[in-house]
Design a protein around this motif. Structure first.
Motif, mmCIF file in Angstrom:
data_model
loop_
_atom_site.group_PDB
_atom_site.id
_atom_site.type_symbol
_atom_site.label_atom_id
_atom_site.label_comp_id
_atom_site.label_asym_id
_atom_site.label_seq_id
_atom_site.Cartn_x
_atom_site.Cartn_y
_atom_site.Cartn_z
ATOM 1 N N ALA A 128 -73.720 83.709 -57.862
ATOM 2 C CA ALA A 128 -73.266 82.813 -58.929
ATOM 3 C C ALA A 128 -74.114 83.000 -60.169
ATOM 4 O O ALA A 128 -75.236 83.504 -60.105
ATOM 5 N N LEU A 129 -73.563 82.593 -61.309
ATOM 6 C CA LEU A 129 -74.327 82.608 -62.552
ATOM 7 C C LEU A 129 -73.904 81.436 -63.421
ATOM 8 O O LEU A 129 -72.815 80.881 -63.262
ATOM 9 N N PHE A 130 -74.783 81.072 -64.340
ATOM 10 C CA PHE A 130 -74.541 79.931 -65.223
ATOM 11 C C PHE A 130 -74.120 80.413 -66.603
ATOM 12 O O PHE A 130 -74.656 81.388 -67.131
ATOM 13 N N MET A 131 -73.156 79.724 -67.170
ATOM 14 C CA MET A 131 -72.736 79.999 -68.550
ATOM 15 C C MET A 131 -72.605 78.671 -69.282
ATOM 16 O O MET A 131 -71.843 77.792 -68.854
ATOM 17 N N HIS A 132 -73.354 78.504 -70.351
ATOM 18 C CA HIS A 132 -73.260 77.272 -71.137
ATOM 19 C C HIS A 132 -71.935 77.278 -71.893
ATOM 20 O O HIS A 132 -71.571 78.282 -72.514
ATOM 21 N N ALA A 133 -71.219 76.179 -71.834
ATOM 22 C CA ALA A 133 -69.880 76.128 -72.438
ATOM 23 C C ALA A 133 -69.918 76.379 -73.948
ATOM 24 O O ALA A 133 -69.012 77.018 -74.498
ATOM 25 N N ALA A 134 -70.962 75.889 -74.619
ATOM 26 C CA ALA A 134 -71.057 76.104 -76.064
ATOM 27 C C ALA A 134 -71.352 77.563 -76.382
ATOM 28 O O ALA A 134 -70.783 78.141 -77.321
ATOM 29 N N ASP A 135 -72.231 78.175 -75.598
ATOM 30 C CA ASP A 135 -72.561 79.585 -75.825
ATOM 31 C C ASP A 135 -71.397 80.501 -75.464
ATOM 32 O O ASP A 135 -71.280 81.617 -75.993
ATOM 33 N N ALA A 136 -70.560 80.054 -74.553
ATOM 34 C CA ALA A 136 -69.434 80.882 -74.112
ATOM 35 C C ALA A 136 -68.517 81.249 -75.276
ATOM 36 O O ALA A 136 -68.034 82.386 -75.362
ATOM 37 N N ILE A 137 -68.288 80.297 -76.157
ATOM 38 C CA ILE A 137 -67.368 80.571 -77.274
ATOM 39 C C ILE A 137 -68.073 81.263 -78.435
ATOM 40 O O ILE A 137 -67.495 81.446 -79.497
ATOM 41 N N HIS A 138 -69.360 81.634 -78.198
ATOM 42 C CA HIS A 138 -70.102 82.389 -79.207
ATOM 43 C C HIS A 138 -70.646 83.686 -78.616
ATOM 44 O O HIS A 138 -71.716 84.151 -79.008
ATOM 45 N N GLY A 139 -69.910 84.253 -77.681
ATOM 46 C CA GLY A 139 -70.260 85.576 -77.173
ATOM 47 C C GLY A 139 -70.499 85.668 -75.686
ATOM 48 O O GLY A 139 -70.263 86.718 -75.082
ATOM 49 N N ASP A 140 -70.972 84.577 -75.045
ATOM 50 C CA ASP A 140 -71.309 84.654 -73.623
ATOM 51 C C ASP A 140 -70.089 84.759 -72.717
ATOM 52 O O ASP A 140 -70.226 85.043 -71.518
ATOM 53 N N LEU A 141 -68.924 84.548 -73.271
ATOM 54 C CA LEU A 141 -67.704 84.675 -72.474
ATOM 55 C C LEU A 141 -67.553 86.082 -71.906
ATOM 56 O O LEU A 141 -66.871 86.303 -70.909
ATOM 57 N N GLY A 142 -68.255 87.022 -72.542
ATOM 58 C CA GLY A 142 -68.184 88.403 -72.082
ATOM 59 C C GLY A 142 -68.765 88.621 -70.692
ATOM 60 O O GLY A 142 -68.527 89.656 -70.072
ATOM 61 N N MET A 143 -69.521 87.669 -70.177
ATOM 62 C CA MET A 143 -70.092 87.829 -68.846
ATOM 63 C C MET A 143 -69.063 87.607 -67.739
ATOM 64 O O MET A 143 -69.295 87.969 -66.597
ATOM 65 N N ILE A 144 -67.926 87.009 -68.078
ATOM 66 C CA ILE A 144 -66.920 86.699 -67.061
ATOM 67 C C ILE A 144 -65.956 87.862 -66.886
ATOM 68 O O ILE A 144 -65.451 88.437 -67.855
ATOM 69 N N GLN A 145 -65.705 88.212 -65.622
ATOM 70 C CA GLN A 145 -64.772 89.264 -65.262
ATOM 71 C C GLN A 145 -63.561 88.658 -64.552
ATOM 72 O O GLN A 145 -63.639 87.546 -64.003
ATOM 73 N N PRO A 146 -62.424 89.364 -64.548
ATOM 74 C CA PRO A 146 -61.215 88.819 -63.906
ATOM 75 C C PRO A 146 -61.400 88.467 -62.439
ATOM 76 O O PRO A 146 -60.727 87.573 -61.927
ATOM 77 N N GLU A 147 -62.333 89.160 -61.747
ATOM 78 C CA GLU A 147 -62.548 88.899 -60.319
ATOM 79 C C GLU A 147 -63.427 87.673 -60.074
ATOM 80 O O GLU A 147 -63.631 87.265 -58.928
ATOM 81 N N ASP A 148 -63.962 87.079 -61.142
ATOM 82 C CA ASP A 148 -64.842 85.930 -61.001
ATOM 83 C C ASP A 148 -64.048 84.642 -60.800
ATOM 84 O O ASP A 148 -62.841 84.573 -61.058
ATOM 85 N N PHE A 149 -64.771 83.618 -60.349
ATOM 86 C CA PHE A 149 -64.188 82.291 -60.149
ATOM 87 C C PHE A 149 -65.019 81.322 -60.985
ATOM 88 O O PHE A 149 -66.239 81.268 -60.834
ATOM 89 N N VAL A 150 -64.380 80.572 -61.853
ATOM 90 C CA VAL A 150 -65.094 79.696 -62.781
ATOM 91 C C VAL A 150 -64.976 78.246 -62.341
ATOM 92 O O VAL A 150 -63.881 77.767 -62.018
ATOM 93 N N ILE A 151 -66.111 77.565 -62.318
ATOM 94 C CA ILE A 151 -66.137 76.114 -62.080
ATOM 95 C C ILE A 151 -66.627 75.455 -63.361
ATOM 96 O O ILE A 151 -67.731 75.741 -63.830
ATOM 97 N N CYS A 152 -65.795 74.606 -63.927
ATOM 98 C CA CYS A 152 -66.145 73.925 -65.169
ATOM 99 C C CYS A 152 -66.430 72.457 -64.855
ATOM 100 O O CYS A 152 -65.600 71.764 -64.261
ATOM 101 N N ILE A 153 -67.630 71.985 -65.236
ATOM 102 C CA ILE A 153 -68.045 70.616 -64.951
ATOM 103 C C ILE A 153 -67.926 69.775 -66.212
ATOM 104 O O ILE A 153 -68.454 70.126 -67.266
ATOM 105 N N SER A 154 -67.222 68.644 -66.093
ATOM 106 C CA SER A 154 -67.093 67.726 -67.223
ATOM 107 C C SER A 154 -66.682 66.370 -66.681
ATOM 108 O O SER A 154 -65.765 66.273 -65.873
ATOM 109 N N LYS A 155 -67.357 65.317 -67.116
ATOM 110 C CA LYS A 155 -66.986 63.989 -66.645
ATOM 111 C C LYS A 155 -65.595 63.611 -67.152
ATOM 112 O O LYS A 155 -64.708 63.257 -66.379
ATOM 113 N N SER A 156 -65.395 63.720 -68.446
ATOM 114 C CA SER A 156 -64.116 63.295 -69.028
ATOM 115 C C SER A 156 -63.045 64.371 -68.910
ATOM 116 O O SER A 156 -61.857 64.067 -68.793
ATOM 117 N N GLY A 157 -63.484 65.638 -68.970
ATOM 118 C CA GLY A 157 -62.512 66.730 -68.955
ATOM 119 C C GLY A 157 -61.786 66.894 -70.273
ATOM 120 O O GLY A 157 -60.808 67.640 -70.367
#
Length: 317
Positions: A67-96
């Motif tokens: 597993a690896l961690f990706m900050h949601a704010a950083d994801a939309i500023h370049g870190d999204l590149g760490m995710i591959q189609p074979e990955d599984f993403v879990i997004c945590i948010s109280k309100s959603g």
């Protein structure tokens, strides 16, 4: 203050207990989907949820799920590149429904990765967009103003632990597998360090059954372990142990010490441990019996001693 603290703990305990009602076929479907992926589990969130995400990532990695961690704010500023189609993403948010999540989710969907929403609100943008829902519903925060993330983050963390352990059991992840991932520190040593790795560094004091008191004292003092094994002559079969405490008790018991031999003062059938036993087991025996050394035997034959100081030096506390 104490009353407030108790209220917080009660509220969080109740919230965690209530999560058990949400463990259903949807949770199982999420576990099965993660087991089938060829990539990694990427856990993301923002604010306090990001902190919880990092802990869940650490737990997943240590229990056999890459597993690896990706900050949601950083994801939309370049870190999204760490995710591959074979990955599984879990997004945590109280309100959603936070703005960053609403921006991130469509980008995740374009990547082709499966998405699980770990949310308190199942009627939210994130929950409706996800392939799987991990329900972390809480009625309110422990904060008296119902504002500071307290109960919700505790619930999310507990649900993450439930997910990680479910994956662990489904994979058949064993204690030996755990040891390979935790070689450092006292935890790692508890899982792999064995008696045979330690006791050979010590002296091996031993005397025969008919050893004189002088021979016993010389053996104990010269080997500096505070004890000696007593063995049968010619066979090395263990029959007893003599400690420096036994010597002191002998002086109170006998009016004369002339003619005393090892068999007269030894403690027969002492506690022993095998060389291939874990050092942590030796530590547990010593603590339970309030002793400072154990005799190491193999098939009843004397091999040596393992001392409490050896285990303390290795950090097994």
């Amino acid at each position: 203050m104490a009353l407030t603290a108790k209220k917080v703990l009660d509220a969080e305990a109740e919230a965690i207990a209530r999560l058990a009602d949400f463990i259903d076929e949807k949770f199982e479907a999420c576990v099965k989907a993660i087991l089938q992926i060829r990539g990694r589990v990427v856990v993301t969130g923002i604010g306090k949820s990001a902190n919880i995400a990092q802990k869940i990532v650490a737990t997943l990695n240590s229990t056999g799920t890459p597993a690896l961690f990706m900050h949601a704010a950083d994801a939309i500023h370049g870190d999204l590149g760490m995710i591959q189609p074979e990955d599984f993403v879990i997004c945590i948010s109280k309100s959603g429904n936070t703005p960053e999540i609403k921006v991130l989710v469509p980008l995740l969907k374009r990547k082709g990765s499966k998405l699980a929403a770990l949310v308190s609100s199942t009627d939210s943008y994130l929950a409706h967009s996800a392939d799987f829902i991990l329900n972390a519903y809480v009625e309110r925060e422990a904060c008296p103003h119902n504002l500071a993330p307290t109960t919700s983050t505790t619930a999310a963390l507990a649900l993450g632990d439930a997910l990680a352990v479910s994956l662990l059991e489904a994979r058949g992840f064993s204690s030996s597998d755990f040891a390979t991932l935790h070689p450092g520190g006292s935890l790692g040593k508890r899982l792999y360090l064995k008696v045979e790795d330690i006791y050979t560094q010590n002296e091996s004091p031993s005397v025969k059954e008919n050893a004189t008191l002088k021979e016993i004292i010389i053996e104990i003092s010269s080997k500096r372990l505070g004890a000696t094994a007593v063995v049968k002559g010619g066979s090395e079969e263990l029959v007893g142990i003599i400690t420096d405490g036994d010597l002191r008790r002998m002086l109170n018991k006998y009016d004369t010490i002339e003619g005393i031999t090892a068999v007269d003062i030894m403690t027969p059938s002492p506690l022993t441990i095998e060389p291939d036993s874990y050092a942590a087991e030796a530590m547990a025996i010593m603590q339970a019996k309030s002793i400072t050394q154990l005799i190491v035997t193999k098939s009843g034959k004397f091999e040596g001693f393992i001392h409490l100081h050896d285990l303390l030096k290795e950090g097994l506390v």
